[in-house]
Scaffold this motif. Structure first.
Motif, mmCIF file in Angstrom:
data_model
loop_
_atom_site.group_PDB
_atom_site.id
_atom_site.type_symbol
_atom_site.label_atom_id
_atom_site.label_comp_id
_atom_site.label_asym_id
_atom_site.label_seq_id
_atom_site.Cartn_x
_atom_site.Cartn_y
_atom_site.Cartn_z
ATOM 1 N N ASP A 24 -69.701 -32.690 68.138
ATOM 2 C CA ASP A 24 -69.199 -34.001 68.566
ATOM 3 C C ASP A 24 -69.954 -34.408 69.824
ATOM 4 N N LEU A 25 -70.927 -35.287 69.658
ATOM 5 C CA LEU A 25 -71.745 -35.722 70.782
ATOM 6 C C LEU A 25 -71.316 -37.085 71.303
ATOM 7 N N SER A 26 -70.057 -37.424 71.076
ATOM 8 C CA SER A 26 -69.552 -38.703 71.566
ATOM 9 C C SER A 26 -69.563 -38.716 73.092
ATOM 10 N N VAL A 27 -69.623 -39.899 73.659
ATOM 11 C CA VAL A 27 -69.626 -40.051 75.116
ATOM 12 C C VAL A 27 -68.404 -39.373 75.720
ATOM 13 N N GLU A 28 -67.251 -39.545 75.078
ATOM 14 C CA GLU A 28 -66.006 -38.975 75.600
ATOM 15 C C GLU A 28 -66.058 -37.444 75.605
ATOM 16 N N GLN A 52 -77.440 -28.289 71.401
ATOM 17 C CA GLN A 52 -77.245 -29.740 71.276
ATOM 18 C C GLN A 52 -76.268 -30.229 72.342
ATOM 19 N N TYR A 53 -75.183 -29.493 72.544
ATOM 20 C CA TYR A 53 -74.233 -29.856 73.605
ATOM 21 C C TYR A 53 -74.904 -29.786 74.974
ATOM 22 N N LEU A 54 -75.634 -28.700 75.234
ATOM 23 C CA LEU A 54 -76.311 -28.544 76.514
ATOM 24 C C LEU A 54 -77.254 -29.722 76.764
ATOM 25 N N SER A 55 -78.027 -30.090 75.766
ATOM 26 C CA SER A 55 -78.962 -31.213 75.902
ATOM 27 C C SER A 55 -78.238 -32.519 76.167
ATOM 28 N N ALA A 56 -77.157 -32.756 75.459
ATOM 29 C CA ALA A 56 -76.411 -34.005 75.633
ATOM 30 C C ALA A 56 -75.792 -34.087 77.027
ATOM 31 N N ILE A 57 -75.243 -32.981 77.507
ATOM 32 C CA ILE A 57 -74.652 -32.968 78.852
ATOM 33 C C ILE A 57 -75.723 -33.243 79.898
ATOM 34 N N LEU A 58 -76.857 -32.564 79.792
ATOM 35 C CA LEU A 58 -77.924 -32.760 80.765
ATOM 36 C C LEU A 58 -78.543 -34.147 80.660
ATOM 37 N N ASN A 59 -78.584 -34.685 79.461
ATOM 38 C CA ASN A 59 -79.114 -36.035 79.274
ATOM 39 C C ASN A 59 -78.311 -37.055 80.071
ATOM 40 N N ASP A 60 -77.003 -36.890 80.077
ATOM 41 C CA ASP A 60 -76.119 -37.855 80.736
ATOM 42 C C ASP A 60 -75.787 -37.499 82.183
ATOM 43 N N HIS A 61 -75.887 -36.214 82.550
ATOM 44 C CA HIS A 61 -75.393 -35.774 83.867
ATOM 45 C C HIS A 61 -76.349 -34.814 84.568
ATOM 46 N N PHE A 62 -77.625 -34.976 84.366
ATOM 47 C CA PHE A 62 -78.613 -34.044 84.904
ATOM 48 C C PHE A 62 -78.489 -33.858 86.416
ATOM 49 N N LEU A 79 -66.684 -32.242 78.494
ATOM 50 C CA LEU A 79 -67.342 -30.950 78.685
ATOM 51 C C LEU A 79 -68.024 -30.873 80.052
ATOM 52 N N HIS A 80 -68.660 -31.950 80.451
ATOM 53 C CA HIS A 80 -69.315 -31.983 81.762
ATOM 54 C C HIS A 80 -68.306 -31.743 82.881
ATOM 55 N N ARG A 81 -67.191 -32.444 82.830
ATOM 56 C CA ARG A 81 -66.170 -32.281 83.876
ATOM 57 C C ARG A 81 -65.623 -30.855 83.911
ATOM 58 N N LYS A 82 -65.410 -30.296 82.733
ATOM 59 C CA LYS A 82 -64.905 -28.920 82.659
ATOM 60 C C LYS A 82 -65.959 -27.930 83.184
ATOM 61 N N ALA A 83 -67.213 -28.168 82.859
ATOM 62 C CA ALA A 83 -68.298 -27.297 83.319
ATOM 63 C C ALA A 83 -68.434 -27.343 84.834
#
Length: 84
Positions: free
Chosen positions: A4-8, A42-52, A13-17
Protein backbone atom coordinates in the motif's frame (compact mmCIF):
# COMPACT_ATOMS: atom_id res chain seq x y z
CA UNK A 1 -0.56 -8.79 1.20
CA UNK A 2 -0.13 -6.12 -1.42
CA UNK A 3 2.06 -3.08 -0.93
CA UNK A 4 0.00 0.00 0.00
CA UNK A 5 1.91 3.01 -1.30
CA UNK A 6 -0.89 5.48 -0.67
CA UNK A 7 0.06 8.90 0.67
CA UNK A 8 -1.73 8.12 3.94
CA UNK A 9 0.07 4.80 4.46
CA UNK A 10 3.50 6.23 3.67
CA UNK A 11 2.93 9.17 6.02
CA UNK A 12 1.79 6.78 8.76
CA UNK A 13 4.91 4.62 8.35
CA UNK A 14 7.17 7.68 8.24
CA UNK A 15 5.73 9.05 11.48
CA UNK A 16 6.06 5.68 13.18
CA UNK A 17 9.65 5.30 11.93
CA UNK A 18 10.54 8.72 13.34
CA UNK A 19 9.72 7.41 16.81
CA UNK A 20 12.26 4.57 16.47
CA UNK A 21 16.00 4.52 17.04
CA UNK A 22 16.71 1.89 14.39
CA UNK A 23 17.38 2.34 10.70
CA UNK A 24 14.47 2.52 8.30
CA UNK A 25 14.95 -0.90 6.66
CA UNK A 26 15.14 -2.77 9.97
CA UNK A 27 12.07 -0.87 11.18
CA UNK A 28 10.23 -2.10 8.06
CA UNK A 29 11.49 -5.66 8.65
CA UNK A 30 10.01 -5.58 12.13
CA UNK A 31 6.82 -3.87 10.96
CA UNK A 32 6.28 -6.24 8.02
CA UNK A 33 7.99 -9.56 8.80
CA UNK A 34 5.87 -11.51 6.30
CA UNK A 35 6.45 -9.52 3.11
CA UNK A 36 9.26 -9.99 0.62
CA UNK A 37 12.45 -7.93 0.72
CA UNK A 38 11.42 -6.36 -2.59
CA UNK A 39 8.12 -5.19 -1.09
CA UNK A 40 9.98 -3.80 1.92
CA UNK A 41 12.30 -1.90 -0.41
CA UNK A 42 9.24 -0.42 -2.15
CA UNK A 43 8.09 0.99 1.20
CA UNK A 44 11.60 2.25 1.98
CA UNK A 45 11.79 3.99 -1.41
CA UNK A 46 8.36 5.57 -1.04
CA UNK A 47 9.12 6.88 2.46
CA UNK A 48 12.44 8.36 1.35
CA UNK A 49 10.86 9.79 -1.78
CA UNK A 50 8.42 11.83 0.30
CA UNK A 51 10.44 12.43 3.50
CA UNK A 52 14.13 12.21 2.62
CA UNK A 53 15.04 15.32 4.64
CA UNK A 54 13.83 13.62 7.84
CA UNK A 55 16.56 10.93 7.69
CA UNK A 56 20.32 10.96 8.20
CA UNK A 57 22.67 8.61 6.43
CA UNK A 58 26.35 8.02 5.96
CA UNK A 59 27.04 6.87 2.37
CA UNK A 60 29.52 4.32 3.74
CA UNK A 61 27.12 2.90 6.35
CA UNK A 62 25.29 -0.08 4.89
CA UNK A 63 23.98 -3.45 5.91
CA UNK A 64 23.80 -6.73 4.03
CA UNK A 65 20.34 -8.11 4.58
CA UNK A 66 17.85 -10.29 2.72
CA UNK A 67 20.28 -10.67 -0.18
CA UNK A 68 20.71 -6.91 -0.68
CA UNK A 69 23.13 -4.20 0.36
CA UNK A 70 20.99 -1.51 1.96
CA UNK A 71 22.06 1.97 3.08
CA UNK A 72 21.13 2.71 6.68
CA UNK A 73 18.77 5.69 6.91
CA UNK A 74 18.32 6.80 10.52
CA UNK A 75 15.46 9.05 11.63
CA UNK A 76 16.49 12.53 12.67
CA UNK A 77 13.49 12.63 15.01
CA UNK A 78 10.42 14.81 14.98
CA UNK A 79 12.22 17.90 16.23
CA UNK A 80 14.48 17.87 13.15
CA UNK A 81 11.93 16.83 10.51
CA UNK A 82 10.87 19.70 8.28
CA UNK A 83 7.21 20.27 7.62
CA UNK A 84 5.94 17.88 10.26
Amino acid sequence: MSVDLSVEKILQLHRKAQEQKEDLYNFLRREFPDISPEERLQYLSAILNDHFEAYDYDPKDEIRVDGYIVKRFLPKGEHDAKGE
